[in-house]
Design a protein around this motif. Structure first.
Motif, short mmCIF file in Angstrom:
data_model
loop_
_atom_site.label_atom_id
_atom_site.label_comp_id
_atom_site.label_asym_id
_atom_site.label_seq_id
_atom_site.Cartn_x
_atom_site.Cartn_y
_atom_site.Cartn_z
N ARG A 140 0.84 -1.21 0.00
CA ARG A 140 0.00 0.00 0.00
C ARG A 140 0.88 1.25 0.00
O ARG A 140 0.66 2.20 -0.77
N LEU B 94 2.66 4.70 -11.73
CA LEU B 94 2.89 3.39 -11.13
C LEU B 94 3.73 2.51 -12.06
O LEU B 94 4.58 1.74 -11.63
N LEU C 121 7.97 -1.84 -2.19
CA LEU C 121 7.24 -2.84 -2.98
C LEU C 121 7.94 -4.19 -2.90
O LEU C 121 7.32 -5.23 -2.69
N PHE D 249 2.60 2.02 -3.33
CA PHE D 249 1.71 2.67 -4.31
C PHE D 249 1.57 4.16 -4.01
O PHE D 249 1.62 4.99 -4.90
N VAL E 54 -1.22 -1.34 -14.12
CA VAL E 54 -2.54 -1.27 -13.49
C VAL E 54 -3.57 -1.05 -14.58
O VAL E 54 -3.38 -0.21 -15.45
#
Lengths: 535, 307
Positions: free
Chosen positions: A307, A402, A366, A310, A410
């Motif tokens: 989380r 991202l 990540l 991101f 995504v």
């Protein structure tokens, strides 16, 4: 044959001319020295019943027809309005309001404490089915009555004299005097309402107590407000009249503004960049936040480091500067600026930026998160938003960031807003656009949304410490302590990152240079009491 | 004839029932709720429960269907959910006269200018005027009315400031929307008139009339146009239906307080009573219009028998 042709031509041309000439004569003539403001309400007001109204179409106009115990001043602070003064008990739970002797309804009736008792009970009556009823829950006995679990007499709002109103709160909260400036707490002329339950549906039967009175109301077409001479502070009211149109096409609104049919307009999306660059657009802050919600019940967002990765990978400043281009403030905390703590420091300034854009850290977070969760590759991720060109532009920018900063692909999906809202409330989305607009001017309104099980908590996040801090803050009488709890709660929220904020909302508009004095509150409704227009 | 009308009437009732039932089923099949707010504010659970009870939405669907059928029969759909102080009948009562006025002016302008253009084109067959008229007609058919509307506003309201941009307050406010709406139908009528005029003008009785030395005006209006009008009557019924229902975009662009917006807005906001009320109302209007066209057509051309 020629004769015939010229006849037809003559008839068609004269028809055209008749149209054109009638056009010229029907143009509105110059005003006769009256100061008339021409505004667009965007749509027919949902209702002018203050107990039920809960959207800006109703509340922007209604805010100028009725007045509560307090009214927000130009700097967004509550000032005596229908109440000339008030006293607060030691435990700060009991407020005694003294209503102005000269407070009158437009029909000549005096405004009494009973009118407030009547109106507030209407708001909370379960049969009224008011979407705004929850605002009244701060009053003792209110929530029980609204949920059908208690009597109307249990709501602790009482008239102890014709001009004295006593309100007992279930918890001392310093924002109470601000809250009651909200239209949900406006009084209603009880005598009128008891005789005609639909008194608010038409101009003829409408009875107000605000700076303006409702002179005409053509449903779904237009309204006319004129200065209310029985208003206690009518000497401050400079406008003679307000003409409201109901145009819900932003391009038409803008063209009507350009040709003088309106004095103010929103900024149509297609022209936004150009108009902002020209410097003609005015901007006022709006209490609310655009954010991205990460559903902690759906992979891979059960992992806190994923989380965070991101969140850290998205450059909010780039979004506000190059995608939105509407002078929005990028958000690195959830509560928007504009709320002062007891030491007069702004909530946002005190808590500051709670994280920052950091692609390097995002990458390592990540990696760490994927190890913790045991992923070789991330599961498929979809970012969902409600269909709207601006949402799309923002989500595409996030998608690109991202990809660039994390190497994560995504997918995007959009949905009609109504379906979107239902699905989001049901917690169906993995990653989705969220938006919050404050209902009352206190940070607690922002923070309560993310308690376990709250409807706004589309990320299905649950944190005991957070629930406890926010519940305590909503019951705490000591304002310093209360703010400390809210500071901690916001830090906890951003530290756990079930969402990441993107930017704070603002209100962008165009205004005729001849007009001044309109107040746009960050939380609250359009204020025209002090507006002026030079002819 | 009476038997035919009765039969058609029963068919109309059946059609309306089918439309109403389909609308009900589709409306409840789309996800979403009338109590979602577009501005991101969330209504709390207690309020939603109270609201659902208020509008009978807490009842099982078959019960809601019966309530709905009853509301159709009694012409009482109750209050709108989005505007609770207005009943659906109020909304129709305010919006329909405006849409009707706009539609009527549009029809009148379209028919008059369409016939004029068609007749001119036919009389000046293969001449410059014919090509010009046909170019106008093709443009009229191919330019969508919302594009034309935007161009008209930009030119006549914003640049020249001859006419107001929008709203509905008098004759000058009607000019641009009527032109925007009428251009398409005008073009269709013009093309029809042109081809049927060409056909009629080659008939023997026209030549006889010319040989007799009748004035051209008399020939065109009394002998030719009369017969050329028949096909137009056929399309006017369908065009009228299209104009009455197809005004949504134009009403929105010109901020006209007509009925069109309720169609789309009510679906967006899942305003169930308004969706049902407007759909049933409009289908009734359309069916009645088509019914009249059938009757008139049979009356104009006795070769068509009404059975």
């Amino acid at each position: 044959m020629k004769k015939w042709f010229s006849r037809v031509l003559f008839v068609s041309l004269s028809l055209l001319l008749v149209f054109a000439f009638s056009g010229c004569t029907a143009r509105p003539s110059a005003s006769s020295g009256k100061s008339v403001l021409k505004l667009n309400n965007g749509s027919e007001p949902t209702t002018f019943n203050p107990a039920v109204a809960f959207d800006s179409y109703s509340l922007n106009p209604l805010n100028n027809l009725l007045e509560g115990l307090t009214r927000l001043d130009k700097t967004n602070n509550p000032k005596p309005a229908m109440a000339q003064s008030w006293t607060v008990s030691k435990d700060q739970k009991t407020y005694t309001f003294h209503i102005r002797q000269d407070a009158k309804w437009t029909n000549g009736d005096p405004v009494t404490a009973k009118d407030f008792v009547y109106a507030w009970r209407q708001l909370l009556n379960p049969k009224t089915a008011s979407p705004a009823a929850f605002l009244g829950y701060i009053v003792q006995g209110a929530e029980a009555y609204n949920a059908g679990k208690g009597p109307a007499s249990g709501v602790m709002v009482t008239a102890t004299g014709s001009k004295t109103l006593v309100v007992k709160l279930r918890a001392a909260q310093s924002y109470f005097t601000n809250l009651i400036s909200n239209p949900a707490f406006f009084p209603v002329d009880a005598k009128v309402a008891q005789k005609n339950p639909n008194w608010f549906a038409n101009a003829k039967t409408f009875v107000g107590n605000g700076p303006f009175k409702l002179t005409s109301w053509k449903h779904n077409a237009s309204m006319v407000f004129t200065k209310n001479n029985t208003y206690w502070d009518s000497k401050s009211v400079k406008l003679d009249q307000i003409d409201w149109a109901m145009v819900n096409n932003p391009d038409t609104e803008y063209q009507m503004y350009k040709t003088g049919q309106l004095d103010s307009s929103g900024v149509p999306a297609d022209l936004s960049t150009k108009l902002f660059q020209s410097g003609k657009v005015k901007v006022a802050p709006q209490g609310g936040t655009f954010f991205i919600s990460m559903n902690v019940k759906q992979a891979p967002f059960q992992n806190i480091n994923i989380r965070k990765a991101f969140a850290y990978a998205v450059d909010n400043k780039q979004i506000t500067d190059y995608v939105l281009k509407q002078k929005n403030v990028p958000a690195y905390g959830f509560v928007s600026p504009g709320f002062k703590d007891p030491s007069s420091q702004d909530f946002r300034a005190h808590n500051g930026d709670l994280y920052k854009y950091d692609p390097t850290q995002a990458k390592s977070l990540l990696k760490k998160g994927m190890q913790e969760a045991g992923y070789k590759t991330l599961p498929k991720i979809t970012l969902t938003y409600s269909t709207d060109p601006q949402n799309q532009a923002i989500c595409e920018a996030i998608q690109a960031m991202l990809k660039k900063n994390l190497g994560v692909s995504v997918g995007l999906a959009n949905m009609e807003w109504n379906v979107y809202q239902s699905q989001q409330k049901a917690g169906k989305f993995q990653l989705s656009k969220g938006s919050f607009l404050a209902d009352f001017a206190d940070p607690i309104d922002y923070l309560l949304n993310f308690q376990t099980g709250n409807q706004m908590n589309s990320m299905q996040w649950s944190n005991k410490q957070y629930d406890q801090l926010t519940t305590e803050a909503s019951m705490e009488a000591n304002n310093t302590k209360r703010y400390n709890e809210m500071y901690q709660a916001e830090k906890l929220l951003i530290n756990q990152m079930p969402l990441f904020p993107v930017y704070f909302y603002n209100q962008a508009y165009l205004l005729n240079p001849k007009v001044s004095g309109i107040v746009y509150h960050p939380v609250g409704y359009m204020e025209l009491k002090w507006a002026t227009k030079v002819n | 004839m009476a038997k035919y009308i009765l039969k058609r009437f029963l068919e109309m009732l059946l059609t309306i029932w089918v439309i109403a039932t389909l609308t009900f089923v589709l409306m409840h099949a789309i996800p979403g709720s009338p109590f979602n707010t577009s501005n991101g504010k969330s209504i709390n659970a207690v309020a939603i429960k109270n609201l659902e009870a208020h509008y009978h939405l807490d009842q099982p669907l078959p019960v809601q269907y019966l309530i709905y059928l009853k509301s159709i029969i009694t012409f009482n759909y109750g209050p709108s959910i989005r505007q609770p102080t207005q009943t659906v009948n109020d909304l129709i009562g305010q919006g329909f006269p405006v849409s009707f006025e706009l539609g009527m002016w549009t029809l009148i302008v379209a028919i008059i200018s369409g016939i004029a253009l068609g007749v001119i084109a036919a009389l000046k067959h293969n001449g410059i005027i014919d090509y010009l008229a046909i170019t106008i007609a093709v443009l009229g058919i191919s330019i969508p009315n919302f594009v034309l509307a935007t161009l008209l506003i930009q030119e006549f309201a914003v640049n020249l400031e001859w006419l107001p941009v929008g709203t509905w307050q008098g004759v000058s406010y009607m000019v641009l929307p009527v032109i925007a709406l009428a251009t398409g139908p005008m073009a269709i009528i013009a093309r029809l008139i042109r081809s049927s005029m060409l056909e009629v003008l080659n008939q023997d009785y026209i030549r006889v009339a010319e040989a007799k030395g009748l004035s051209p005006v008399l020939i065109v209006f009394k002998h030719a146009l009369r017969n050329a009008l028949l096909p137009v009557v056929t399309v006017v019924g369908t065009l009228a239906a299209g104009i009455l229902t197809g005004t949504f975009v134009i009403e929105k662009i010109f901020a006209i307080p007509g009925m069109g917006k309720y169609f789309v807005d009510s679906i967006n906001s899942r305003d169930y009573p308004v969706i049902m009320g407007t759909t049933v109302f409009y289908s009734t209007v359309l069916i009645i219009l088509l019914f009249f066209v059938d009757i008139i057509y049979g009356w104009l051309d006795p070769r068509i028998k009404l059975h």
